[in-house]
Design an enzyme around this catalytic site. Structure first.
Site, PDB file in Angstrom:
ATOM      1  CE  LYS A 116      -6.664  -0.982   5.028  1.00 52.50           C
ATOM      2  NZ  LYS A 116      -5.683  -0.213   4.270  1.00 52.50           N
ATOM      3  CG  ASP A 124       0.352 -16.518  12.096  1.00 53.55           C
ATOM      4  OD1 ASP A 124      -0.393 -15.910  11.311  1.00 53.55           O
ATOM      5  OD2 ASP A 124       0.092 -17.653  12.538  1.00 53.55           O
ATOM      6  CG  HIS A 180      -3.979   7.817   0.210  1.00 55.24           C
ATOM      7  ND1 HIS A 180      -5.071   7.049   0.535  1.00 55.24           N
ATOM      8  CD2 HIS A 180      -3.097   7.616   1.215  1.00 55.24           C
ATOM      9  CE1 HIS A 180      -4.852   6.424   1.671  1.00 55.24           C
ATOM     10  NE2 HIS A 180      -3.664   6.770   2.106  1.00 55.24           N
ATOM     11  CD  GLU A 204      -3.018   1.166   2.163  1.00 48.27           C
ATOM     12  OE1 GLU A 204      -3.432   0.070   2.568  1.00 48.27           O
ATOM     13  OE2 GLU A 204      -3.478   2.254   2.551  1.00 48.27           O
TER      14      GLU A 204
HETATM   15  C1  MEV Z   1      -5.952   3.589   4.566  1.00 54.08           C
HETATM   16  O1  MEV Z   1      -5.317   2.393   4.228  1.00 54.08           O
HETATM   17  C2  MEV Z   1      -6.043   3.732   6.047  1.00 54.08           C
HETATM   18  C3  MEV Z   1      -6.838   4.935   6.536  1.00 54.08           C
HETATM   19  O2  MEV Z   1      -8.149   4.946   5.985  1.00 54.08           O
HETATM   20  C4  MEV Z   1      -6.898   4.818   8.039  1.00 54.08           C
HETATM   21  C5  MEV Z   1      -7.814   5.815   8.718  1.00 54.08           C
HETATM   22  O3  MEV Z   1      -8.785   6.274   8.091  1.00 54.08           O
HETATM   23  O4  MEV Z   1      -7.543   6.090   9.893  1.00 54.08           O
HETATM   24  C6  MEV Z   1      -6.198   6.225   6.129  1.00 54.08           C
END
Ligand code: MEV
Length: 433
Positions: free
Chosen positions: A275, A291, A388, A84
């Site tokens: 996430k 793992d 991004h 990513e």
């Molecule tokens: C993207 O991989 C992860 C985010 O969406 C995490 C978040 O929103 O805190 C940027």
């Protein structure tokens, strides 16, 4: 026929021939895709082939590094494996920000792992309990040869209890055991001990005359839920220290804390929030050959421990102090498993100065916290897309093999325009005409 028998016994070439001729329009092309990733070094290729079954090729992921992480006053350059874009860049940014503000502080709160022998018993609990008390030492001693080496390293079996689970499921009981596994993740060790305990338990129950029924062992397995194998990482600074301008700085701290509070109370935000934390954690887990499925499963379960899925991090402002922390269970190993087998894992661990499992727990928790700091920092200011899209732009330029001059012109253009796949392509076509 798209069905096959004896597939695993075929050679790698035979497997590829069968697959490409049955599932691909152009078998030669498909086979070339696989083979371009074969390593010329036959020994190295063989090593990777043997990690798993039915191996056809290698699957590359970028191996990057995030330097400048100050953790408990020592500096680390942290290896990260992720596909990513912007994850490593975000970690670097957070590391750089916090290194001049005392860095990250991390502490291991516990290293206990557990596992259970799950069994059914139709007789009464008191008779089972009396039987267990009578044989507990024998059960414990039956693992002596298995735990011998681990005990020398300070680990071993540390607790064994009979647990009545009949309110959850009819006739269901557990032999619930705790383990310390020193610098190993310990899955094989724990599973071997549990299987031995189950075997001894069954044998003694068969011979016993006090039990009205024979217990039926269902399974013996470690638990990947390790809430007692816990690490905490933290950063703190004055709310005036984020930006040169005092108001901007205080506003940032306040919005940041609100963003974390939102992730504490609503699942829609909590999952994405966590996430983002796992973006950093998984990357270090992969680089160090641990793992990631176990880590993920446990982290997500831990996030639900109150009965509501919630953020793994917390933040607060007290007086003029901003505090941001994470508490996360991490069952990690720095010996055994892939650590000495996979050359990149060995490299990653040496880069981290061959940490103990406890040190690695601290490093991993810190990267999760850093990742979350960078994500929330962007979300409450510029928004996440700015960073991004820079990476996205780069990926598109790579895809179309843009020259250095094309890159220069396009990067300049997109300083003041919004990046989208179509808009980058249009711009590229314009230059190329
Ligand atoms: C993207 O991989 C992860 C985010 O969406 C995490 C978040 O929103 O805190 C940027």
């Amino acid at each position: 026929m798209k069905e096959v028998s004896g597939f695993s016994k075929r050679s790698k070439e035979e497997k590829i021939t069968w697959l490409t001729s049955h599932f691909f329009k152009s078998p030669d092309k498909a086979s070339a895709v696989l083979k371009q990733y074969w390593n010329e070094d036959i020994k190295l290729q063989q090593l990777h082939d043997e990690f798993s079954e039915n191996t056809l090729s290698n699957y590359y992921l970028p191996f990057g590094v995030a330097p400048n992480f100050k953790i408990n006053n020592a500096f680390y350059a942290i290896p990260m494996v992720t596909e990513e874009s912007s994850v490593v860049a975000a970690a670097c940014k957070a590391a750089k920000f916090w290194k001049d503000k005392g860095g990250f502080k991390a502490e291991v709160l516990g290293t206990t792992k557990s596992g259970q022998v799950h069994f059914l018993y139709k007789g009464s609990y008191p008779e089972l309990q009396a039987f267990f008390q009578q044989i507990k030492t024998q059960l414990w001693n039956s693992t002596a040869s298995l735990t011998q080496n681990m005990r020398k390293r300070g680990g071993g079996l540390t607790r064994m209890e009979l647990v009545d689970k009949t309110t959850a499921l009819e006739n269901y009981y557990q032999l619930d055991c705790d383990f310390e596994t020193a610098d190993a993740m310990g899955a094989n060790f724990i599973n071997s001990c549990l299987e031995q305990i189950a075997k001894t338990f069954k044998g003694l129950a068969m011979e016993d005359e006090t039990l009205s029924e024979t217990p039926e062992i269902i399974m013996s397995i470690l638990s990947n839920y390790v809430p007692k194998c816990l690490v905490r990482a933290e950063v703190n600074c004055s709310i005036n220290d984020f930006f040169p301008d005092k108001d901007t700085s205080q506003n940032f701290a306040r919005k940041f804390v609100e963003a974390v509070k939102i992730a504490r109370v609503v699942i829609e935000r909590a999952v994405t929030h966590n996430k983002g934390i796992m973006n950093g954690i998984d990357a270090v887990i992969l680089a160090t050959g641990n793992d990631f499925r176990a880590i993920e499963a446990c982290a997500q379960a831990y996030a639900c421990r109150s009965g509501q899925y919630s953020s793994l991090t917390q933040a607060e402002i007290q007086g003029d102090q901003f505090r941001f922390w994470i508490e996360i269970p991490l069952a990690l190993g720095t010996v055994g498993g892939l650590t000495r087998l996979h050359p990149m894992v060995t490299f990653a661990l040496e880069l981290l100065q061959n940490p103990t499992a406890k040190e690695l727990m601290q490093i991993v928790a810190v990267v999760g916290l850093a990742q979350n700091f960078a994500a929330i920092g962007s979300l409450v200011t510029t928004g996440i897309q700015e960073g991004h899209m820079k990476m996205h732009l780069n990926n598109i330029l790579n895809q179309f093999e843009a020259t250095a001059e094309e890159r220069k012109q396009i990067t300049l253009h997109f300083k003041s325009h919004t990046v989208s796949y179509r808009s980058v392509l249009d711009q590229l076509e314009k230059i190329r005409k």
